[in-house]
Design an enzyme around this catalytic site. Structure first.
Site, short mmCIF file in Angstrom:
data_model
loop_
_atom_site.label_atom_id
_atom_site.label_comp_id
_atom_site.label_asym_id
_atom_site.label_seq_id
_atom_site.Cartn_x
_atom_site.Cartn_y
_atom_site.Cartn_z
CB VAL A 189 85.04 80.78 -123.04
CG1 VAL A 189 85.94 79.65 -122.56
CG2 VAL A 189 83.62 80.27 -123.28
CE LYS A 206 72.15 82.55 -120.37
NZ LYS A 206 72.69 81.31 -119.84
CE LYS A 261 79.75 78.76 -131.40
NZ LYS A 261 80.81 77.85 -131.09
N GLY A 306 58.77 78.16 -125.76
CA GLY A 306 58.71 79.61 -125.95
C GLY A 306 59.11 79.99 -127.36
CB CYS A 337 76.70 78.08 -127.06
SG CYS A 337 78.08 79.01 -126.41
NE ARG A 342 77.75 87.16 -128.58
CZ ARG A 342 78.80 86.49 -128.11
NH1 ARG A 342 79.88 86.36 -128.84
NH2 ARG A 342 78.78 85.96 -126.90
#
Ligand code: UDX
Length: 460
Positions: free
Chosen positions: A11, A322, A265, A255, A262, A329
């Site tokens: 970010v 993804k 968490k 899936g 993100c 992570r």
């Protein structure tokens, strides 16, 4: 405007580049000297489309620089964005140590009039903690604290920062509001939507958005479990749902479940925060449970197909959490590799980008340079990340490489006729598997659906 950004992770770095691109003078600060040296040379520490060239452009243009000295970064800043990591702690709550450290750096080195903007995803109420921490350390500093959560998606981060769906600005004073309006004026003047709220509302809105996305995914995964039992096809069910504009098709892909830095968490963080303030947000616990169930269902499918995992060789295609990122992570694919290894299988994996990061998570993982090498001698191939390139696999070549033709498509990237046309027993998520009919050499049939009277009994 002169802007400092504390923290140059995903970010933070994207924000540095985007803010410089908007015309501001930006200094990125990080405590990690090695990372700062890389950034000073224009090297991005992670993969993000277009970020490299944009970083070079802003460094060369002189609007962006990096430093490992907080006092250097804060010396001229009128706005400070806090973009430090807020990882999940042991108890599911966000670990806010880095936020506290950032508050302390600001207390020591910031100028009067500074607007401190929290961009990291944090539990509602954190801005007040930041405000208190700064005031205690620097009682005479004139400052304000605002919230401006980031909604960028990995793999589209720079685009999302420059062309956001919405900019959320949580403020408690008109001064902070007008400064943040000026910060974003270059993109709001092109039509970007800016929503102003109070600080706690902005903090909550970020958590709420990510938890809602996770809820959609878990809804799809729960429907997948039901479809498998009923003999329905979850992809068609989702197509029907998604065609309703009130629902929409996004984030309904069944899936292996959601992963990454993100969503997991933020679901648990919001549940913990709710509990702390006396609201039982049980829906979020269920979202998390269904997500873990998606992993269990995949492991069970593989066990069902292979009978015993001990001594079997499994080829995993995809390790990133993804498609479109090198980030591994909290990747469901990596977790799957770990689980299969623990159950006695040997795992060989291929990923177009995330192999090195995945190996960091599971050092024993065998990595292959392409899908066909990974498949050599495998008793089962599992597609574990929704990379577009897996839609175009040469399934005949894959079939020739494997020892036994079992394909578990844990992300539903292929069509079932592709799998069986190449000679695989094809298992997908949310549909009954296609299996070889006993006695037939090349015929694949669906097993019998649940008897209708069982369905009728269940309906009462
Ligand atoms: C997310 C939010 O989308 C973003 O707005 C926020 O700022 C940061 O968190 P990101 O972590 O980059 O972004 O990933 P996202 O694209 O949301 O995907 C999260 C996970 O959900 C991935 O593991 C993905 O594979 C999975 N997913 C996504 C599904 O399983 N099914 C879907 O339909 C969509």
């Amino acid at each position: 405007m002169n802007i400092a950004v504390i923290g140059t992770g995903h970010v933070g770095l994207v924000s540095c580049v985007a803010l410089a691109r908007m015309g501001h003078e930006v200094v990125g600060f990080d405590v990690d000297q090695e990372k700062v040296s890389l950034l000073q040379r224009g090297v991005t520490p992670f993969h993000e489309p277009d970020l490299d060239s944009a970083l070079h452009g802003e460094l060369d243009g002189g609007r962006l620089r990096f430093t490992a000295s907080a006092s250097d970064a804060l010396a001229r800043a009128s706005v400070v964005f806090i973009c430090v990591g807020t990882p999940m702690g042991e108890d599911g709550e966000a670990d806010l140590h880095a936020m506290e450290q950032a508050a302390s750096q600001i207390a020591r080195d910031a100028n009067d009039g500074v607007i401190v903007v929290e961009k990291s995803t944090v539990p509602a109420g954190t801005a007040e903690r930041v405000r208190t921490a700064i005031s205690l350390e620097a009682p005479n500093l004139d400052f304000d604290v605002a919230s401006n959560p980031e909604f960028l998606r990995e793999g589209h981060a720079l685009h999302d920062a420059l062309f956001p769906d919405r900019i959320v600005v949580g403020v408690s004073s008109e001064v902070a509001a007008s400064i943040l309006r000026r910060v974003y004026e270059p993109i709001t003047s092109n039509g970007a939507l800016l929503i102003e709220t109070d600080v706690r509302t902005a903090e909550l809105a970020k958590h709420a958005s990510n938890a809602f996305l996770a809820m959609k995914i878990s809804y799809a995964n729960a429907l997948a479990r039901l479809s498998e039992r009923l003999g329905a096809d979850v992809r068609d069910v989702i197509e029907v749902l998604g065609a309703d504009p009130r629902i929409g098709p996004a984030f309904l892909g069944a899936g292996l479940g959601y992963g990454g830095y993100c969503l997991p968490k933020d679901v648990l963080g919001l549940e913990r925060l709710s509990a702390r303030v006396g609201y039982d947000f049980g829906l979020l616990r269920e979202v998390d449970r269904v997500n873990r169930e998606a992993m269990e269902a995949t492991v069970e499918k593989i066990e069902d197909a292979l009978w015993n995992l001990q001594g079997k060789r499994i080829c995993i295609l995809g390790l990133a959490f993804k498609a479109g990122t090198d980030d591994a992570r909290l990747s469901p694919a990596v977790e799957l590799a770990r689980r299969l290894r623990d159950l006695g299988a040997s795992v060989v994996a291929y990923d177009p980008m995330a192999s090195a990061n995945a190996q960091h998570e599971v050092p024993e993982l065998d990595i292959a340079p392409d899908p066909y090498v990974a498949a050599i001698g495998a008793h089962c191939v599992v597609i574990a990340t929704e990379w577009a390139e897996f839609r175009h696999l040469d399934l005949k070549a894959l079939r020739e490489a494997v020892a036994t033709p079992i394909l578990v498509d844990a992300r539903n990237v292929l069509r079932e006729d592709q799998g069986w046309a190449a000679g695989f027993a094809y298992y997908s998520m949310g549909r009954r598997p296609l299996q070889r009919h006993p006695g037939a050499s090349d015929l694949f049939v669906l097993p019998e659906p649940a008897p209708l009277d069982a369905v009728a009994d269940a309906a009462g």
